[in-house]
Structure formats: structure tokens, C-alpha cells
Design a protein around this motif. Structure first.
Motif, PDB file in Angstrom:
ATOM      1  N   GLY A  92       0.808  -1.210   0.000  1.00 12.58           N
ATOM      2  CA  GLY A  92       0.000   0.000   0.000  1.00 12.58           C
ATOM      3  C   GLY A  92       0.842   1.261   0.000  1.00 12.58           C
ATOM      4  O   GLY A  92       0.490   2.263  -0.631  1.00 12.58           O
ATOM      5  N   ASN A  93       1.976   1.216   0.701  1.00 12.41           N
ATOM      6  CA  ASN A  93       2.851   2.388   0.748  1.00 12.41           C
ATOM      7  C   ASN A  93       3.477   2.712  -0.606  1.00 12.41           C
ATOM      8  O   ASN A  93       3.948   3.829  -0.817  1.00 12.41           O
ATOM      9  CB  ASN A  93       3.969   2.166   1.774  1.00 12.41           C
ATOM     10  CG  ASN A  93       3.485   2.368   3.193  1.00 12.41           C
ATOM     11  OD1 ASN A  93       2.471   3.000   3.433  1.00 12.41           O
ATOM     12  ND2 ASN A  93       4.226   1.811   4.141  1.00 12.41           N
ATOM     13  N   THR A  94       3.514   1.732  -1.507  1.00 12.78           N
ATOM     14  CA  THR A  94       4.107   1.969  -2.832  1.00 12.78           C
ATOM     15  C   THR A  94       3.048   1.987  -3.928  1.00 12.78           C
ATOM     16  O   THR A  94       3.382   1.897  -5.107  1.00 12.78           O
ATOM     17  CB  THR A  94       5.158   0.893  -3.145  1.00 12.78           C
ATOM     18  OG1 THR A  94       4.542  -0.405  -3.124  1.00 12.78           O
ATOM     19  CG2 THR A  94       6.296   0.920  -2.138  1.00 12.78           C
ATOM     20  N   ASP A  95       1.786   2.090  -3.560  1.00  8.02           N
ATOM     21  CA  ASP A  95       0.712   2.177  -4.550  1.00  8.02           C
ATOM     22  C   ASP A  95       0.954   3.392  -5.452  1.00  8.02           C
ATOM     23  O   ASP A  95       1.074   4.515  -4.957  1.00  8.02           O
ATOM     24  CB  ASP A  95      -0.626   2.315  -3.816  1.00  8.02           C
ATOM     25  CG  ASP A  95      -1.831   2.236  -4.746  1.00  8.02           C
ATOM     26  OD1 ASP A  95      -1.678   2.482  -5.957  1.00  8.02           O
ATOM     27  OD2 ASP A  95      -2.936   1.953  -4.252  1.00  8.02           O
ATOM     28  N   PRO A  96       1.038   3.200  -6.776  1.00  9.19           N
ATOM     29  CA  PRO A  96       1.269   4.348  -7.674  1.00  9.19           C
ATOM     30  C   PRO A  96       0.218   5.445  -7.524  1.00  9.19           C
ATOM     31  O   PRO A  96       0.474   6.601  -7.864  1.00  9.19           O
ATOM     32  CB  PRO A  96       1.199   3.719  -9.071  1.00  9.19           C
ATOM     33  CG  PRO A  96       1.504   2.274  -8.864  1.00  9.19           C
ATOM     34  CD  PRO A  96       0.953   1.930  -7.510  1.00  9.19           C
ATOM     35  N   LEU A  97      -0.960   5.092  -7.004  1.00  8.69           N
ATOM     36  CA  LEU A  97      -2.017   6.084  -6.834  1.00  8.69           C
ATOM     37  C   LEU A  97      -1.617   7.197  -5.873  1.00  8.69           C
ATOM     38  O   LEU A  97      -2.083   8.324  -5.984  1.00  8.69           O
ATOM     39  CB  LEU A  97      -3.281   5.391  -6.321  1.00  8.69           C
ATOM     40  CG  LEU A  97      -4.573   6.214  -6.266  1.00  8.69           C
ATOM     41  CD1 LEU A  97      -5.021   6.589  -7.670  1.00  8.69           C
ATOM     42  CD2 LEU A  97      -5.662   5.428  -5.545  1.00  8.69           C
ATOM     43  N   ILE A  98      -0.731   6.881  -4.915  1.00  8.58           N
ATOM     44  CA  ILE A  98      -0.369   7.889  -3.914  1.00  8.58           C
ATOM     45  C   ILE A  98       1.066   8.366  -4.029  1.00  8.58           C
ATOM     46  O   ILE A  98       1.450   9.312  -3.347  1.00  8.58           O
ATOM     47  CB  ILE A  98      -0.605   7.380  -2.482  1.00  8.58           C
ATOM     48  CG1 ILE A  98       0.355   6.230  -2.159  1.00  8.58           C
ATOM     49  CG2 ILE A  98      -2.043   6.987  -2.271  1.00  8.58           C
ATOM     50  CD1 ILE A  98       0.544   5.999  -0.685  1.00  8.58           C
ATOM     51  N   ARG A  99       1.866   7.695  -4.864  1.00 13.67           N
ATOM     52  CA  ARG A  99       3.268   8.097  -4.958  1.00 13.67           C
ATOM     53  C   ARG A  99       3.414   9.333  -5.823  1.00 13.67           C
ATOM     54  O   ARG A  99       2.884   9.408  -6.919  1.00 13.67           O
ATOM     55  CB  ARG A  99       4.139   6.968  -5.522  1.00 13.67           C
ATOM     56  CG  ARG A  99       4.104   5.710  -4.689  1.00 13.67           C
ATOM     57  CD  ARG A  99       4.368   5.970  -3.215  1.00 13.67           C
ATOM     58  NE  ARG A  99       5.694   6.471  -2.969  1.00 13.67           N
ATOM     59  CZ  ARG A  99       6.716   5.694  -2.610  1.00 13.67           C
ATOM     60  NH1 ARG A  99       6.564   4.404  -2.456  1.00 13.67           N
ATOM     61  NH2 ARG A  99       7.899   6.221  -2.409  1.00 13.67           N
ATOM     62  N   ARG A 100       4.141  10.287  -5.331  1.00  9.68           N
ATOM     63  CA  ARG A 100       4.348  11.534  -6.057  1.00  9.68           C
ATOM     64  C   ARG A 100       5.844  11.795  -6.169  1.00  9.68           C
ATOM     65  O   ARG A 100       6.568  11.705  -5.194  1.00  9.68           O
ATOM     66  CB  ARG A 100       3.687  12.707  -5.338  1.00  9.68           C
ATOM     67  CG  ARG A 100       2.197  12.513  -5.089  1.00  9.68           C
ATOM     68  CD  ARG A 100       1.642  13.737  -4.378  1.00  9.68           C
ATOM     69  NE  ARG A 100       0.217  13.613  -4.148  1.00  9.68           N
ATOM     70  CZ  ARG A 100      -0.309  13.091  -3.051  1.00  9.68           C
ATOM     71  NH1 ARG A 100       0.487  12.642  -2.094  1.00  9.68           N
ATOM     72  NH2 ARG A 100      -1.614  13.013  -2.891  1.00  9.68           N
ATOM     73  N   GLY A 101       6.296  12.150  -7.329  1.00  9.70           N
ATOM     74  CA  GLY A 101       7.687  12.534  -7.500  1.00  9.70           C
ATOM     75  C   GLY A 101       8.624  11.353  -7.465  1.00  9.70           C
ATOM     76  O   GLY A 101       8.262  10.216  -7.725  1.00  9.70           O
ATOM     77  N   SER A 102       9.855  11.623  -7.083  1.00 12.47           N
ATOM     78  CA  SER A 102      10.911  10.621  -7.127  1.00 12.47           C
ATOM     79  C   SER A 102      10.958   9.825  -5.849  1.00 12.47           C
ATOM     80  O   SER A 102      10.207  10.056  -4.910  1.00 12.47           O
ATOM     81  CB  SER A 102      12.256  11.327  -7.352  1.00 12.47           C
ATOM     82  OG  SER A 102      12.526  12.198  -6.270  1.00 12.47           O
ATOM     83  N   HIS A 103      11.893   8.871  -5.819  1.00  9.11           N
ATOM     84  CA  HIS A 103      12.121   8.027  -4.645  1.00  9.11           C
ATOM     85  C   HIS A 103      12.289   8.894  -3.405  1.00  9.11           C
ATOM     86  O   HIS A 103      13.104   9.796  -3.345  1.00  9.11           O
ATOM     87  CB  HIS A 103      13.380   7.194  -4.881  1.00  9.11           C
ATOM     88  CG  HIS A 103      13.756   6.334  -3.714  1.00  9.11           C
ATOM     89  ND1 HIS A 103      13.187   5.110  -3.469  1.00  9.11           N
ATOM     90  CD2 HIS A 103      14.643   6.529  -2.718  1.00  9.11           C
ATOM     91  CE1 HIS A 103      13.727   4.576  -2.383  1.00  9.11           C
ATOM     92  NE2 HIS A 103      14.611   5.426  -1.913  1.00  9.11           N
ATOM     93  N   GLY A 104      11.514   8.583  -2.380  1.00  8.49           N
ATOM     94  CA  GLY A 104      11.628   9.302  -1.122  1.00  8.49           C
ATOM     95  C   GLY A 104      10.791  10.548  -1.040  1.00  8.49           C
ATOM     96  O   GLY A 104      10.723  11.181   0.002  1.00  8.49           O
ATOM     97  N   ALA A 105      10.118  10.929  -2.132  1.00 11.10           N
ATOM     98  CA  ALA A 105       9.257  12.118  -2.081  1.00 11.10           C
ATOM     99  C   ALA A 105       7.838  11.667  -1.813  1.00 11.10           C
ATOM    100  O   ALA A 105       7.140  11.204  -2.687  1.00 11.10           O
ATOM    101  CB  ALA A 105       9.340  12.870  -3.403  1.00 11.10           C
ATOM    102  N   HIS A 106       7.422  11.778  -0.578  1.00 12.76           N
ATOM    103  CA  HIS A 106       6.145  11.212  -0.162  1.00 12.76           C
ATOM    104  C   HIS A 106       5.144  12.318   0.125  1.00 12.76           C
ATOM    105  O   HIS A 106       5.507  13.424   0.503  1.00 12.76           O
ATOM    106  CB  HIS A 106       6.326  10.342   1.088  1.00 12.76           C
ATOM    107  CG  HIS A 106       7.397   9.328   0.933  1.00 12.76           C
ATOM    108  ND1 HIS A 106       7.373   8.343  -0.028  1.00 12.76           N
ATOM    109  CD2 HIS A 106       8.556   9.140   1.619  1.00 12.76           C
ATOM    110  CE1 HIS A 106       8.454   7.598   0.076  1.00 12.76           C
ATOM    111  NE2 HIS A 106       9.189   8.058   1.057  1.00 12.76           N
ATOM    112  N   GLY A 107       3.890  11.946   0.017  1.00  8.46           N
ATOM    113  CA  GLY A 107       2.833  12.906   0.250  1.00  8.46           C
ATOM    114  C   GLY A 107       2.528  13.098   1.711  1.00  8.46           C
ATOM    115  O   GLY A 107       1.394  12.970   2.135  1.00  8.46           O
TER     116      GLY A 107
END
Length: 434
Positions: free
Chosen positions: A341-356
Motif C-alpha cells: 500500500g505504501n508503494t501504490d502508484p495512486l499515492i506516490r508523487r515525485g521521485s524516490h523518497g518524495a512522499h505525500g
């Protein structure tokens, strides 16, 4: 201090419908159910999760040891829905429609659980009754005292290896530190910490020794309850026993088992995964050395990318429903794919380590049955203090083997490293005056 917990999920977007399964829990579904055994979860679980999303969508039919069917929820939005709706998806293992097919020696039984009167295996008002006792008992632990315990015990563990110039950080530091701290907090003498650590590791790995480990764990807790009833102290057990609502000795012991088991190996893996990140990723290590990132950044990064609890059992559907395009039958078990769930493309923004949002991860689950906030804070103190002590005492710590040789624990449920060999310049112990 910001408490890690999921923020509101992103706006709902259409999910592709999947063909409805034919019977409780997904017999006849195409493509075939995914086995949760195999080396893929050790090598690259995110590759498996991407394949699952491609073939099944956010809710995946899976098969547990012995051919036991279940659903693995890997979509962030679907996880948020399941963990937010305690009426439709309660943590009530008594609802499970597979009980007639579960043998007494099923290796995952200690993890999935049976209907038991504990904070972990009850639902509804009975669960809330246990929470009213357990959470204040945890809140009563002074953060400064916890940090003091952690510093003292971490120094003791470093003292045992600091003159050698080599160590296995998992065996020598990451695994013993959390259980020694937790043992003190709940009221155990330090001498019992090592055996409890072995018990909890056997239990979490879900192997052939899991059943006997569960029994030994219960015996430890029963003795602790009796000892603290006879001689109360400043510890979690004594505060639980002083709670005004009546509980049985079995309930006290089971709640202590839940608190200790949930806190030990997950904290050890959080600590180990954070150290692994700092030792194996040059860019991260360089940014720490330059003051651009901190220990806090490393531990938060791990909760997003390499969380200790990858899959959590479980929730059970109270009635027929649909979730993520799948038809869920009453009594089906849903496993919470927190790492996916933490890597769901629906919530991932930007590059590696850039979290919402640093607190939007699901590493501690979410909703009524999430890891209680006081327990999260205890784990955070142990991890960050442990790393600070280690880096202060052994400042030139470096990995002693190629990163590719590091081996993950053989579990789809828990994400940890079996060994973390390091080398460093030998130093004196804290008690050495020379």
C-alpha cells in the motif's frame, strides 16, 4: 512529535473490475491465486506487488500454506477503506469461513490467532474495553526514562562487541535491544530478555516451532502477572493490574503477549532496516554526513520503503461485499498488504523518497486496530536512540560484506535482514578508564 498515521487517501479513482470468484474465498478465480511462499518476497517484494497489481488489481486472491485461501489488499485506498470500517471488516477471527479446514498445527495459526480475550483478538466493545486498560498503561511510561533505558542497554550491547572490530548488527544489537527495553517496561528482569527474544523470533517466523514458542511465551507472561500482583512496581504490568475494570489473569497475560510481540520484532526490523539503508545506500550516507539528512529521515524512509510489517493478518468480512473489483464473501479473510500500500502508484508523487506527507504511511496500520500511538512512540524512541548510540560509539561503522550478499528473513509477512555484518575500529568499553 508528529505521530505517524495515515492521512486521508487520495480522491477515489476507478479501479478495473475483476471476474468474480465462485465460492468462499476465490476458488475458480483467473488468473490463479498467488502463493505467499517463495523467495520473491525475500529478493524483491515490490516486483511481486507490481505483478499482482497488473494481474489482479488492488485486491489479490492469495494462497497460504496448506492451500488456505485469503485476499491480500495492496491498494492504498482499499486498505484505508478496510481499516476504517470496523463493522464491515472487523478483526474478528471467529467469522473466518475456513475454520473447518484449519489443522491445529497450522504454522500461521499463532499469527492469525484464534478467538481469544485479548486486545489483539477481540472486536467491537470488547476490544475497546481492552484498549481502555492497555493504552493508559503504555502512556504511563516516561519517554525520558525509556530513552535512559535504551541508552544504557545499547551501551551494554556495544560494550560486548566494541573491542572486536567486527559484529553482526542484527544478532548483536538490533534484535536484543528492543526486547531488553520492552522487558524492563513491562516488568521483566533483564535476565529473561534473551529467552523472550528467541521465543518471539520463533513465533514470528511461523515455522514448525511457532506453536511451542507461543506456549512458552504465554508461560512467561503468566509468571509475570503473578509476580507483579504479589509485588507491584513502576511498569506496564502493574499499571494494567491497577486498572479499575475487572480482567482475568488470562486476559492480562494475553494483552501483555500482544504488546510485547507486536513491539519486539517489528522494532528490531525497523532498527535493522534503517541501519541497512544507512550502510548500503551511498547517496543516503553522503547526505547524512553532509548534514542534509538525519537519523529521523532514515527511519521515516524505512517506514515508507522497507516497512517491518509487510503483511498483517487480518480482517474478516462480516457480510458479502465488493472491494477493489473483487467479490468478497462473508467470512473471507483479508490480509493487509501494508508494504504494498505504501508503494501504490495512486499515492506516490515525485521521485524516490518524495512522499505525500511523512505520516501518511501505513507502516503502523490504520483505524481502530492500528498500533496504539504510545506503542509507536516507544518504538520510535528505541530505534532512534539505538542508532544514535551506535553511531556515536562506532563512528566508522561500515558493511563487512557486499550489499548483494545480505539475506532477508524468509517471510512474506515481515521484512527484516537475517544478518548485518559490519567492521569498525575497535574502541574501549564505557567502563574502561584507560
Amino acid at each position: 512529535m508528529t505521530r505517524p498515521h495515515p492521512e486521508q487517501p487520495p480522491p477515489e479513482q476507478p479501479r478495473p473490475e475483476q471476474p468474480p470468484p465462485g465460492c468462499p474465498a476465490h476458488a475458480g478465480t483467473a488468473p490463479a491465486a498467488v502463493s505467499l511462499d517463495g523467495p520473491g518476497f525475500q529478493v524483491d517484494p515490490q516486483a511481486l506487488y507490481r505483478a499482482m497489481r497488473r494481474d489482479h488489481g488492488p485486491v489479490v486472491p492469495v494462497e497460504l500454506p496448506g492451500g488456505v485461501p485469503a485476499w491480500l489488499v495492496i491498494g492504498y485506498r482499499e486498505l484505508h477503506r478496510v481499516t476504517s470500517d470496523g463493522e464491515l471488516f472487523p478483526r474478528d477471527v471467529g467469522l473466518w469461513n475456513q475454520w473447518p479446514h484449519i489443522p491445529d498445527d497450522w504454522p500461521l495459526l499463532p499469527m492469525v490467532g484464534r478467538p481469544l480475550p485479548s486486545v489483539y483478538f477481540t472486536a467491537g466493545e470488547e476490544h475497546r474495553r481492552h484498549v481502555r486498560m492497555v493504552v493508559p498503561a503504555l502512556e504511563g511510561a516516561d519517554p525520558f526514562e525509556i530513552r535512559g533505558h535504551c541508552e544504557q542497554l545499547a551501551d551494554r550491547l556495544v560494550d560486548a562487541v566494541c573491542g572486536r572490530g567486527t559484529a553482526d548488527l542484527v544478532a548483536d544489537f538490533c534484535e536484543p535491544l528492543p526486547v531488553l527495553v520492552l522487558a524492563r517496561l513491562v516488568g521483566f528482569p533483564d535476565a529473561e530478555g534473551e529467552d523472550i527474544a528467541k521465543v518471539l523470533k520463533d513465533l514470528a517466523d511461523g515455522g514448525p516451532g511457532a506453536q511451542s514458542a507461543h506456549q512458552r511465551f504465554g508461560e512467561h507472561m503468566a509468571r509475570l502477572v503473578a509476580a507483579r500482583r504479589a509485588a507491584p512496581g513502576n511498569d506496564v504490568t502493574s499499571r494494567m493490574l491497577a486498572f479499575p475494570e475487572p480482567f482475568t489473569d488470562e486476559e492480562y497475560a494475553l494483552d501483555l503477549m500482544a504488546v510485547t510481540a507486536a513491539g519486539h520484532l517489528t522494532t528490531a526490523d525497523w532498527l535493522g532496516n534503517s541501519l541497512r539503508l544507512m550502510l548500503t545506500e551511498d547517496a543516503f550516507a553522503d547526505s547524512m554526513a553532509g548534514g542534509r539528512r538525519s537519523v529521523s529521515d532514515a527511519t521515516t524512509e524505512v517506514l515508507w520503503e522497507d516497512a517491518p510489517t509487510q503483511i498483517l493478518a487480518g480482517r474478516w468480512a462480516a457480510r458479502d461485499t465488493r472491494l477493489g473489483g473483487q467479490r468478497i464473501r462473508a467470512g473471507d479473510m483479508l490480509l493487509l498488504g501494508l508494504g504494498a500500500g505504501n508503494t501504490d502508484p495512486l499515492i506516490r508523487r515525485g521521485s524516490h523518497g518524495a512522499h505525500g506527507g511523512a505520516g501518511a504511511h501505513l507502516a503502523f496500520s490504520h483505524g481502530e486496530y492500528r498500533c496504539p500511538f504510545p506503542a509507536q512512540e516507544i518504538a520510535e524512541i528505541i530505534v532512534r536512540t539505538g542508532i544514535e548510540v551506535l553511531l556515536d560509539r562506532l563512528p566508522d561503522l561500515e558493511l563487512a560484506v557486499p550489499a548483494a550478499e545480505l539475506v532477508r528473513r524468509p517471510s512474506a509477512f515481515l521484512r527484516g535482514t537475517t544478518s548485518l555484518p559490519v567492521r569498525f575500529t575497535p574502541v574501549r568499553t564505557t567502563g574502561d578508564p584507560s
